[in-house]
Scaffold this motif. Structure first.
Motif, short mmCIF file in Angstrom:
data_model
loop_
_atom_site.label_atom_id
_atom_site.label_comp_id
_atom_site.label_asym_id
_atom_site.label_seq_id
_atom_site.Cartn_x
_atom_site.Cartn_y
_atom_site.Cartn_z
N VAL A 22 0.84 -1.20 0.00
CA VAL A 22 0.00 0.00 0.00
C VAL A 22 0.87 1.25 0.00
N LEU A 23 1.88 1.27 0.87
CA LEU A 23 2.73 2.45 0.95
C LEU A 23 3.56 2.62 -0.32
N CYS A 24 4.01 1.52 -0.92
CA CYS A 24 4.73 1.60 -2.21
C CYS A 24 3.86 2.24 -3.27
N ALA A 25 2.60 1.85 -3.31
CA ALA A 25 1.68 2.39 -4.31
C ALA A 25 1.50 3.89 -4.12
N VAL A 26 1.35 4.32 -2.86
CA VAL A 26 1.19 5.76 -2.59
C VAL A 26 2.44 6.52 -3.01
N LEU A 27 3.62 6.03 -2.62
CA LEU A 27 4.87 6.70 -2.97
C LEU A 27 5.08 6.71 -4.49
N ARG A 29 -2.45 2.49 6.57
CA ARG A 29 -1.85 1.36 5.84
C ARG A 29 -2.43 0.04 6.30
N ALA A 30 -2.59 -0.09 7.62
CA ALA A 30 -3.13 -1.34 8.16
C ALA A 30 -4.56 -1.55 7.70
N LEU A 31 -5.34 -0.47 7.68
CA LEU A 31 -6.74 -0.58 7.24
C LEU A 31 -6.82 -0.99 5.78
N MET A 32 -6.01 -0.35 4.92
CA MET A 32 -6.04 -0.66 3.49
C MET A 32 -5.50 -2.06 3.22
N ALA A 33 -4.44 -2.44 3.92
CA ALA A 33 -3.88 -3.78 3.74
C ALA A 33 -4.88 -4.84 4.16
N SER A 34 -5.60 -4.57 5.26
CA SER A 34 -6.60 -5.52 5.73
C SER A 34 -7.72 -5.67 4.73
N ALA A 35 -8.16 -4.53 4.15
CA ALA A 35 -9.22 -4.59 3.15
C ALA A 35 -8.76 -5.36 1.92
N LEU A 36 -7.51 -5.12 1.50
CA LEU A 36 -6.96 -5.84 0.35
C LEU A 36 -6.86 -7.32 0.64
N GLN A 37 -6.43 -7.65 1.85
CA GLN A 37 -6.27 -9.05 2.24
C GLN A 37 -7.61 -9.76 2.24
N ASN A 38 -8.63 -9.12 2.81
CA ASN A 38 -9.96 -9.73 2.86
C ASN A 38 -10.54 -9.90 1.47
N HIS A 39 -10.27 -8.92 0.59
CA HIS A 39 -10.79 -9.00 -0.78
C HIS A 39 -10.17 -10.17 -1.53
#
Length: 491
Positions: free
Chosen positions: A44-49, A351-361
């Motif tokens: 997630v952070l790589c994508a933002v950067l 980051r944790a929220l977005m990663a969790s959403a991506l993981q669940n998806h």
């Protein structure tokens, strides 16, 4: 200031911003190769950067006024990210600050939601936080402590490694139980807090259980086994103990397979119970194993002879745990805020929220990592070998999570692989999913039908199935224990 000078300053700022983004991406990619755990947040952070770097790179070839617009967009984007981070932080920390030192709490808002459901069901719900309960007990003169997940002492070290700050004789140690012989406040999901006096080693057992001599049945597991959120006498451990009084419960909050192997080695090798019940919770046991695997000390339990000698050092363990709890509990508000400030700078919560959403998806498409199964197998092999060494029997009890009944399409896909691994090792299985599916509505086995630990009815079903599956010989007579018929496992 001339246009040329202005453009030079802007180009310098853009180039510096690009360099910082590229350096950040490079570091995150390196971390992904050296420590794949946590890769979701790093992605997630790589994508933002990467997006910010491309935006600034494109600005280098624009006119001066457009360059200024690019800087404004980048600046506004960064500010927006931090605003969202602060919102997530505020929502995630609705619990009063003095609660933070006690992990595992589901959050103040979640407690209020359960209280509303309880009200509709005509059930009284204690709305105090756990720290409130502890303080109320202390006001009566009682010496009360929170139920401490042993895994809380594992702290980040070099790389992705975990180490314990607790020291005995100059060596790191990891406790496997709580503080001994203290009034212990656990959790509340059904209306009342689970409050009990811990035993001689900090576990949830009746007084004198360790000193009674021969142990027939021993339980290993996480918070479900420890009796989370139900009255002490209604947990499946207590109900099993009613039928087999020589039952010892070593369940502890948030423990995974590696810590359960450790508890077996530390406390059961000398007691040699006839039957070991290994309770596996499908909701998080493999994830807990990933976390535990980062501790080199815990990995040492894969060596057959390794032990920390915890059973004979409870006084020292209590001293260290009490010191640790008081230190964390006494941490000032500004220090906690300072730590949170560092987390905000790193966009940790977003980051944790977005990663969790991506993981669940992606959960349906993900297969269980091969390393998880191989690690799980290695742990169970060691456990089975230890139990066989004294002629005991290891029984694997599969505990399903609520999602299997509320959202079957999102249920874990690794169930079959886990059970196949257990059966390949020749370990007998008690499958509670098969039992729960007999119920008209399995969701009625959870607190007000919501996520959490089993309610009293769920614990009763587990205890009944264990009682129907296990027969223990009278220790005063033959001393021979055996396992009764266990139904075939259905995947």
């Amino acid at each position: 200031m001339s246009n040329a000078r202005t453009e030079k300053i802007i180009n310098t700022i853009l180039a510096g911003g690009i360099a910082l983004c590229v350096a950040g991406i490079g570091y995150l990619v390196y971390r992904n190769f050296s420590a794949p755990e946590g890769s979701g947040e790093r992605f997630v952070l790589c994508a933002v950067l990467g997006i910010l770097a491309l935006l600034m790179l494109s600005g280098l070839w624009m006119r001066t006024d457009h360059k200024i617009n690019v800087l404004l967009v980048v600046g506004a984007s960064v500010i927006a990210l931090y605003i969202v981070e602060l919102v997530v932080l505020i929502v995630a920390t609705t619990v009063p600050i003095d609660w933070v030192y006690i992990p595992g709490y589901q959050g103040y808002q979640e407690m209020m939601r359960r209280a509303e459901l309880a009200k509709k069901a005509g059930v009284r719900f204690d709305q105090r936080t756990r720290i409130d309960v502890i303080r109320d007990l202390e006001a009566t003169g009682a010496s009360a402590v929170p139920a401490i997940p042993p895994s809380i002492v594992l702290q980040p070290a070099a790389g992705d490694a975990l180490k314990s700050p607790l020291i005995l004789d100059g060596r790191e140690f990891v406790p496997l139980g709580g503080i001994a012989e203290r009034i212990t406040v656990f959790c509340n999901e059904n209306g009342e807090y689970t409050v009990y006096k811990s035993d001689e080693h900090g576990f949830h057992n009746p007084e004198g259980r360790w000193s009674q001599g021969k142990i027939d049945v021993a339980l290993l597991g996480d918070s479900f086994t420890a009796g989370a959120c139900v009255p002490t006498d209604k947990s499946f451990a207590a109900l099993i103990g009613e039928k087999y009084p020589a039952t010892l419960n070593l369940g502890a909050d948030n423990e995974g397979p590696l810590m359960e192997l450790a508890a077996l080695r530390e406390y059961l090798v000398d007691l040699r119970p006839r039957t070991i019940l290994w309770f596996y919770f499908e909701g998080n046991d493999l994830e807990n194993l990933d976390w535990e695997w980062k501790s080199s000390l815990l990995r040492n339990y894969l060596k057959p002879e390794f032990r920390q000698g915890l059973a004979t050092r409870q006084h020292e363990i209590d001293r260290e745990l009490l010191s640790y709890v008081e230190e964390v509990r006494g941490t000032s508000r500004w220090m906690q805020r300072l730590q949170q400030g560092g987390d905000v700078i790193r966009l940790k919560h977003l980051r944790a929220l977005m990663a969790s959403a991506l993981q669940n998806h992606q959960r349906d498409e993900r297969e269980l990592p091969v390393r998880n199964l191989s690690r799980f197998r290695a742990v169970l092999e060691q456990a089975a070998a230890s139990v066989r060494s004294w002629g005991g029997t290891l029984v694997f009890v599969y505990l399903p999570e609520r999602k299997r009944y509320a959202h079957p399409d999102l249920a874990r896909s690794d169930r079959g692989a886990v059970l196949s691994t257990v059966q390949e090792l020749g370990i007998r299985v008690v499958d509670m999913d098969r039992v729960f599916k007999r119920e008209a509505n399995p969701l009625d086995l959870f607190p007000f039908g919501q996520s959490g630990h089993y309610n009293v009815r769920g614990h009763q079903l587990v205890a009944n199935e264990i009682a129907n599956s296990i027969t223990i010989g009278d220790s005063r007579n033959s001393g021979i224990g055996h396992i009764g018929a266990i139904h075939p496992t259905q995947h």
